[in-house]
Write a protein that holds these residues in place. Structure first.
Motif, PDB file in Angstrom:
ATOM      1  N   GLU A   2      14.703  62.960  78.819  1.00  0.00           N
ATOM      2  CA  GLU A   2      16.081  62.782  79.237  1.00  0.00           C
ATOM      3  C   GLU A   2      16.161  62.517  80.736  1.00  0.00           C
ATOM      4  OE1 GLU A   2      20.322  65.042  78.303  1.00  0.00           O
ATOM      5  OE2 GLU A   2      18.434  66.157  78.268  1.00  0.00           O
ATOM      6  N   ARG A   3      17.082  61.634  81.124  1.00  0.00           N
ATOM      7  CA  ARG A   3      17.268  61.322  82.546  1.00  0.00           C
ATOM      8  C   ARG A   3      17.665  62.572  83.325  1.00  0.00           C
ATOM      9  NH1 ARG A   3      14.402  57.222  83.157  1.00  0.00           N
ATOM     10  NH2 ARG A   3      13.458  58.505  81.550  1.00  0.00           N
ATOM     11  N   LEU A   4      17.099  62.742  84.510  1.00  0.00           N
ATOM     12  CA  LEU A   4      17.437  63.876  85.362  1.00  0.00           C
ATOM     13  C   LEU A   4      18.495  63.511  86.400  1.00  0.00           C
ATOM     14  CD1 LEU A   4      13.879  65.424  85.863  1.00  0.00           C
ATOM     15  CD2 LEU A   4      15.698  66.199  84.326  1.00  0.00           C
ATOM     16  N   ALA A   5      18.463  62.278  86.897  1.00  0.00           N
ATOM     17  CA  ALA A   5      19.499  61.803  87.823  1.00  0.00           C
ATOM     18  C   ALA A   5      20.691  61.309  86.993  1.00  0.00           C
ATOM     19  CB  ALA A   5      18.950  60.700  88.709  1.00  0.00           C
ATOM     20  N   ASP A   6      21.394  62.247  86.385  1.00  0.00           N
ATOM     21  CA  ASP A   6      22.441  61.948  85.399  1.00  0.00           C
ATOM     22  C   ASP A   6      23.760  61.593  86.095  1.00  0.00           C
ATOM     23  OD1 ASP A   6      22.635  64.581  86.293  1.00  0.00           O
ATOM     24  OD2 ASP A   6      23.209  65.404  84.337  1.00  0.00           O
ATOM     25  N   PHE A   7      23.777  60.448  86.751  1.00  0.00           N
ATOM     26  CA  PHE A   7      24.891  60.052  87.607  1.00  0.00           C
ATOM     27  C   PHE A   7      26.156  59.714  86.838  1.00  0.00           C
ATOM     28  CE2 PHE A   7      22.546  56.232  86.571  1.00  0.00           C
ATOM     29  CZ  PHE A   7      23.511  55.254  86.382  1.00  0.00           C
ATOM     30  N   GLU A   8      26.042  59.484  85.543  1.00  0.00           N
ATOM     31  CA  GLU A   8      27.221  59.123  84.765  1.00  0.00           C
ATOM     32  C   GLU A   8      27.955  60.338  84.200  1.00  0.00           C
ATOM     33  OE1 GLU A   8      25.346  56.401  82.040  1.00  0.00           O
ATOM     34  OE2 GLU A   8      26.107  54.673  83.159  1.00  0.00           O
ATOM     35  N   THR A   9      27.401  61.530  84.350  1.00  0.00           N
ATOM     36  CA  THR A   9      28.087  62.728  83.872  1.00  0.00           C
ATOM     37  C   THR A   9      29.315  63.002  84.731  1.00  0.00           C
ATOM     38  OG1 THR A   9      26.667  64.142  85.223  1.00  0.00           O
ATOM     39  CG2 THR A   9      25.974  63.757  82.956  1.00  0.00           C
ATOM     40  N   ASP A  10      30.296  63.673  84.141  1.00  0.00           N
ATOM     41  CA  ASP A  10      31.565  63.893  84.840  1.00  0.00           C
ATOM     42  C   ASP A  10      31.384  64.650  86.145  1.00  0.00           C
ATOM     43  OD1 ASP A  10      32.948  62.562  82.893  1.00  0.00           O
ATOM     44  OD2 ASP A  10      33.645  64.376  81.848  1.00  0.00           O
ATOM     45  N   ILE A  11      30.564  65.696  86.138  1.00  0.00           N
ATOM     46  CA  ILE A  11      30.458  66.525  87.330  1.00  0.00           C
ATOM     47  C   ILE A  11      29.839  65.764  88.496  1.00  0.00           C
ATOM     48  CG2 ILE A  11      28.229  67.536  86.646  1.00  0.00           C
ATOM     49  CD1 ILE A  11      29.168  70.156  87.942  1.00  0.00           C
ATOM     50  N   VAL A  12      28.847  64.895  88.216  1.00  0.00           N
ATOM     51  CA  VAL A  12      28.215  64.116  89.289  1.00  0.00           C
ATOM     52  C   VAL A  12      29.145  63.005  89.755  1.00  0.00           C
ATOM     53  CG1 VAL A  12      26.261  62.652  89.915  1.00  0.00           C
ATOM     54  CG2 VAL A  12      25.899  64.654  88.451  1.00  0.00           C
ATOM     55  N   ALA A  13      29.736  62.282  88.816  1.00  0.00           N
ATOM     56  CA  ALA A  13      30.638  61.177  89.180  1.00  0.00           C
ATOM     57  C   ALA A  13      31.853  61.687  89.953  1.00  0.00           C
ATOM     58  CB  ALA A  13      31.071  60.430  87.927  1.00  0.00           C
ATOM     59  N   THR A  14      32.407  62.809  89.514  1.00  0.00           N
ATOM     60  CA  THR A  14      33.571  63.377  90.194  1.00  0.00           C
ATOM     61  C   THR A  14      33.213  63.861  91.586  1.00  0.00           C
ATOM     62  OG1 THR A  14      34.566  64.035  88.083  1.00  0.00           O
ATOM     63  CG2 THR A  14      35.354  65.162  90.069  1.00  0.00           C
ATOM     64  N   LYS A  15      32.067  64.522  91.718  1.00  0.00           N
ATOM     65  CA  LYS A  15      31.635  64.989  93.031  1.00  0.00           C
ATOM     66  C   LYS A  15      31.405  63.819  93.974  1.00  0.00           C
ATOM     67  CE  LYS A  15      30.958  68.534  94.281  1.00  0.00           C
ATOM     68  NZ  LYS A  15      31.831  69.445  95.100  1.00  0.00           N
ATOM     69  N   ALA A  16      30.738  62.775  93.502  1.00  0.00           N
ATOM     70  CA  ALA A  16      30.488  61.605  94.342  1.00  0.00           C
ATOM     71  C   ALA A  16      31.802  60.973  94.795  1.00  0.00           C
ATOM     72  CB  ALA A  16      29.638  60.597  93.589  1.00  0.00           C
ATOM     73  N   ALA A  17      32.758  60.853  93.877  1.00  0.00           N
ATOM     74  CA  ALA A  17      34.045  60.242  94.209  1.00  0.00           C
ATOM     75  C   ALA A  17      34.816  61.077  95.223  1.00  0.00           C
ATOM     76  CB  ALA A  17      34.869  60.048  92.940  1.00  0.00           C
TER      77      ALA A  17
END
Length: 230
Positions: free
Chosen positions: A2-17
């Motif tokens: 499974e991918r570890l840099a899961d950039f499409e998950t809500d928590i990562v995308a929301t934090k980045a935004a």
């Protein structure tokens, strides 16, 4: 794997935004992501070792070189900043002072290590100065000078110096002076961890011992950050 840099998950995308909402340039965006990973995600060793998703590092609030690199990679991808992770070997004395006694003895002489590379203005630039949060960086540098060490406490000094800053045009580093073999660039850490090049894959006994001792090791990290002599 499974991918570890899961950039499409809500928590990562929301934090980045949220981190980059008012940023107007790629450099501005990267600066905000960098500062978050450096300081809001404090340095510490997760029980899972390297196998931590970016989303989980956000939830944990701490990480080491490889897990913080995974998070910065994911945040860059979420912001569409061209980024890749670069793996290498690094001398184990980078963690001297935190790992002591049996824990230090169990660590291989060289371990797998990573940093991030981003493409800015048509050039790939290396970044590892997000690894140690600023209070730990300052305490570790002082401790190294006091002991007369060039490497340890998650720092490797070059001519007595290291940097906690993001300087894209004049690259400065925290751990690069201890890097040895080069294992190249990868799109996701999971690809590297599945390869024969990966050195940090523990057997059951070593994993059990690591998890048994990691609480004490992380206390040393916290004590040094707080200014205690360790």
């Amino acid at each position: 794997m499974e991918r570890l840099a899961d950039f499409e998950t809500d928590i990562v995308a929301t934090k980045a935004a949220s981190l980059t909402a008012d940023a107007t340039t790629t450099r501005d965006k990267l600066d905000r992501l960098f500062r978050y990973v450096r300081d809001d995600i404090v340095f510490g060793f997760p029980p899972e070792g390297d196998f931590v998703k970016a989303s989980d590092t956000i939830r944990f609030g701490y990480g080491q070189c490889n897990t913080k690199a995974t998070l910065l990679l994911a945040l860059c991808k979420a912001c569409r900043i061209p980024a890749r992770i670069h793996f290498s070997l690094i001398r184990k004395d980078i963690q001297k002072g935190f790992f002591t006694g049996l824990a230090y003895w169990l660590v291989p002489d060289e371990i797998s290590h990573s940093w991030i590379e981003v493409e800015i203005d048509g050039r790939w630039r290396k970044i590892d100065t997000f690894i140690n949060d600023l209070p730990l960086f300052n305490a570790a540098k002082e401790a190294l000078h006091e002991r007369g060490w060039s490497t340890g406490y998650s720092l490797a000094l070059t001519d007595g110096e290291a940097s906690p800053d993001l300087d894209l045009d004049h690259e400065a580093f925290q751990q690069m002076a201890a890097v040895t073999g080069d294992h190249g660039t990868w799109d996701d850490p999971a690809d590297y961890y599945a390869s024969a090049k990966y050195r940090n894959r523990p057997g059951r006994v070593k994993l059990w011992a690591y998890r048994l001792m990691i609480g004490r090791i992380n206390r040393r990290v916290r004590d040094l950050r707080a200014g205690a002599v360790i």
